[in-house]
Design a protein around this motif. Structure first.
Motif, PDB file in Angstrom:
ATOM      1  N   LEU A 169      -7.856   2.587  -5.983  1.00  0.00           N
ATOM      2  CA  LEU A 169      -7.124   4.102  -5.402  1.00  0.00           C
ATOM      3  C   LEU A 169      -6.061   4.353  -6.428  1.00  0.00           C
ATOM      4  O   LEU A 169      -5.123   3.440  -6.741  1.00  0.00           O
ATOM      5  N   ASP A 170      -5.834   5.629  -6.546  1.00  0.00           N
ATOM      6  CA  ASP A 170      -4.676   6.221  -7.325  1.00  0.00           C
ATOM      7  C   ASP A 170      -3.412   5.972  -6.505  1.00  0.00           C
ATOM      8  O   ASP A 170      -3.636   6.164  -5.171  1.00  0.00           O
ATOM      9  N   MET A 171      -2.281   5.852  -7.088  1.00  0.00           N
ATOM     10  CA  MET A 171      -1.026   5.583  -6.486  1.00  0.00           C
ATOM     11  C   MET A 171       0.060   5.997  -7.380  1.00  0.00           C
ATOM     12  O   MET A 171      -0.206   6.200  -8.483  1.00  0.00           O
ATOM     13  N   LEU A 172       1.297   6.269  -6.732  1.00  0.00           N
ATOM     14  CA  LEU A 172       2.416   6.570  -7.426  1.00  0.00           C
ATOM     15  C   LEU A 172       3.277   5.383  -7.923  1.00  0.00           C
ATOM     16  O   LEU A 172       3.524   4.569  -6.990  1.00  0.00           O
ATOM     17  N   PHE A 214       2.756   0.525   0.464  1.00  0.00           N
ATOM     18  CA  PHE A 214       3.487   0.247  -0.690  1.00  0.00           C
ATOM     19  C   PHE A 214       3.221  -1.210  -1.185  1.00  0.00           C
ATOM     20  O   PHE A 214       2.641  -1.845  -0.453  1.00  0.00           O
ATOM     21  N   GLN A 215       3.257  -1.072  -2.547  1.00  0.00           N
ATOM     22  CA  GLN A 215       3.212  -2.346  -3.365  1.00  0.00           C
ATOM     23  C   GLN A 215       4.276  -2.788  -4.344  1.00  0.00           C
ATOM     24  O   GLN A 215       4.476  -1.639  -5.063  1.00  0.00           O
ATOM     25  N   SER A 216       4.816  -3.600  -4.209  1.00  0.00           N
ATOM     26  CA  SER A 216       6.389  -3.945  -5.312  1.00  0.00           C
ATOM     27  C   SER A 216       5.969  -4.799  -6.314  1.00  0.00           C
ATOM     28  O   SER A 216       5.181  -5.870  -5.986  1.00  0.00           O
ATOM     29  N   GLU A 217       6.370  -4.646  -7.569  1.00  0.00           N
ATOM     30  CA  GLU A 217       6.400  -5.680  -8.613  1.00  0.00           C
ATOM     31  C   GLU A 217       7.690  -6.089  -8.893  1.00  0.00           C
ATOM     32  O   GLU A 217       8.788  -5.210  -8.723  1.00  0.00           O
ATOM     33  N   GLN A 218       7.767  -7.333  -9.491  1.00  0.00           N
ATOM     34  CA  GLN A 218       8.988  -7.962  -9.532  1.00  0.00           C
ATOM     35  C   GLN A 218       9.692  -7.184 -10.997  1.00  0.00           C
ATOM     36  O   GLN A 218       8.930  -6.916 -12.003  1.00  0.00           O
ATOM     37  N   ASN A 219      11.023  -6.727 -10.690  1.00  0.00           N
ATOM     38  CA  ASN A 219      11.597  -5.869 -11.840  1.00  0.00           C
ATOM     39  C   ASN A 219      12.835  -6.715 -12.474  1.00  0.00           C
ATOM     40  O   ASN A 219      13.701  -6.838 -11.773  1.00  0.00           O
ATOM     41  N   THR A 220      12.173  -7.540 -13.459  1.00  0.00           N
ATOM     42  CA  THR A 220      13.352  -8.443 -13.857  1.00  0.00           C
ATOM     43  C   THR A 220      14.693  -7.615 -14.971  1.00  0.00           C
ATOM     44  O   THR A 220      15.522  -8.267 -14.998  1.00  0.00           O
ATOM     45  N   ALA A 228       1.396  -7.706  -3.424  1.00  0.00           N
ATOM     46  CA  ALA A 228       0.521  -7.260  -2.175  1.00  0.00           C
ATOM     47  C   ALA A 228       0.745  -5.969  -1.533  1.00  0.00           C
ATOM     48  O   ALA A 228       1.741  -5.451  -1.777  1.00  0.00           O
ATOM     49  N   ILE A 229      -0.130  -5.578  -0.958  1.00  0.00           N
ATOM     50  CA  ILE A 229      -0.081  -4.293  -0.593  1.00  0.00           C
ATOM     51  C   ILE A 229       0.508  -4.485   1.083  1.00  0.00           C
ATOM     52  O   ILE A 229       0.184  -5.292   1.861  1.00  0.00           O
ATOM     53  N   HIS A 230       1.712  -3.678   1.391  1.00  0.00           N
ATOM     54  CA  HIS A 230       2.090  -3.605   2.467  1.00  0.00           C
ATOM     55  C   HIS A 230       2.589  -2.337   3.335  1.00  0.00           C
ATOM     56  O   HIS A 230       2.217  -1.408   2.508  1.00  0.00           O
ATOM     57  N   GLN A 231       2.841  -2.262   4.791  1.00  0.00           N
ATOM     58  CA  GLN A 231       2.791  -0.961   5.296  1.00  0.00           C
ATOM     59  C   GLN A 231       4.227  -1.323   5.997  1.00  0.00           C
ATOM     60  O   GLN A 231       4.566  -2.191   6.785  1.00  0.00           O
ATOM     61  N   VAL A 232       4.880  -0.279   5.897  1.00  0.00           N
ATOM     62  CA  VAL A 232       6.294   0.067   6.648  1.00  0.00           C
ATOM     63  C   VAL A 232       6.158   1.104   7.614  1.00  0.00           C
ATOM     64  O   VAL A 232       5.390   2.173   7.488  1.00  0.00           O
ATOM     65  N   ARG A 233       6.693   0.868   9.009  1.00  0.00           N
ATOM     66  CA  ARG A 233       6.749   1.865  10.048  1.00  0.00           C
ATOM     67  C   ARG A 233       8.209   2.201  10.408  1.00  0.00           C
ATOM     68  O   ARG A 233       8.831   1.185  10.546  1.00  0.00           O
ATOM     69  N   PHE A 234       8.515   3.107  10.415  1.00  0.00           N
ATOM     70  CA  PHE A 234       9.895   3.677  10.531  1.00  0.00           C
ATOM     71  C   PHE A 234       9.931   4.771  11.541  1.00  0.00           C
ATOM     72  O   PHE A 234       9.294   5.520  11.502  1.00  0.00           O
ATOM     73  N   THR A 235      10.477   4.573  12.884  1.00  0.00           N
ATOM     74  CA  THR A 235      10.401   5.429  13.920  1.00  0.00           C
ATOM     75  C   THR A 235      11.642   5.719  14.667  1.00  0.00           C
ATOM     76  O   THR A 235      12.808   5.023  14.307  1.00  0.00           O
ATOM     77  N   ASN A 236      11.877   7.024  15.158  1.00  0.00           N
ATOM     78  CA  ASN A 236      12.859   7.328  15.758  1.00  0.00           C
ATOM     79  C   ASN A 236      12.510   8.169  16.999  1.00  0.00           C
ATOM     80  O   ASN A 236      11.724   9.026  17.046  1.00  0.00           O
TER      81      ASN A 236
END
Length: 208
Positions: A62-65, A102-108, A169-177
């Motif tokens: 799947l494409d992502m940014l 999102f997926q994060s990569e280590q940015n040294t 790894a792929i993760h999900q964040v939930r942000f609510t108000n």
């Protein structure tokens, strides 16, 4: 109601100077087309400066940014990507749920490890730095994610350094108000309360 839907895997929503994976993305269009409160369509996220644009990449088919963690970002715009818009433009009542995959990569060589999450690399937030979710320790092997809000002159965050997660790894964040309490959770885990009230009156541009 689904008010805003950003889906990089749908190539029809992307505008690129040079189409294709590995090239930068100028804009990504909203797929919900709900209209929001004062949403003038077409709408979505846009970056006019070439050096600050994310790159189109593929993960698990799947494409992502891909944002570089340093200076890549996109502004939320309406009215055919002309007018900056805020979170308040999507919710008249100040009640909302935001889900981000999102997926994060280590940015040294970059990334910010400030103990103040307002100074870290955000996943989503506003241009004024009043609220959002940010990655702490992106250039380390043990990153975590924090949500933050500037509420009545006070910086509010959950317990530092936030929820730990694994790079690559792929993760999900939930942000609510719900207009009385601002919360966030990671991968369906326990919600952390950030502030007694959310940033309902903030007029800064929403950003990725």
């Amino acid at each position: 109601d689904l008010v805003l839907w950003i889906d990089p895997s749908d190539s029809t929503t992307l505008v690129q100077t040079t189409p294709g994976v590995g090239n930068t993305v100028t804009s990504i269009a909203d797929k919900a087309l709900d209209g929001g409160v004062s949403l003038a369509t077409p709408a979505g996220f846009y970056q006019g400066t070439a050096g600050n644009r994310p790159t189109r990449q593929t993960v698990n088919g799947l494409d992502m940014l891909l944002f570089d963690g340093n200076d890549d970002y996109m502004d939320f715009k309406v009215n055919n990507f002309v007018t900056n818009a805020t979170l308040g433009d999507l919710s008249a009542t100040g009640t909302y749920e935001i889900f981000i995959v999102f997926q994060s990569e280590q940015n040294t060589t970059g990334g910010n490890t400030s103990t103040d999450p307002f100074q870290n690399t955000h996943i989503i937030g506003d241009s004024g730095g009043f609220y959002g979710t940010a990655i702490y320790g992106q250039n380390t092997a043990t990153p975590s994610i924090q949500a933050y809000v500037w509420n009545a002159g006070t910086k509010s965050t959950p317990a530092s350094p936030g929820d730990s997660f694994a790079h690559s790894a792929i993760h999900q964040v939930r942000f609510t108000n719900n207009n009385t309490t601002l919360k966030h959770s990671l991968n369906g885990g326990t919600e952390s309360t950030i502030a007694a009230a959310g940033p309902g009156g903030i007029t800064s541009t929403l950003q990725l």
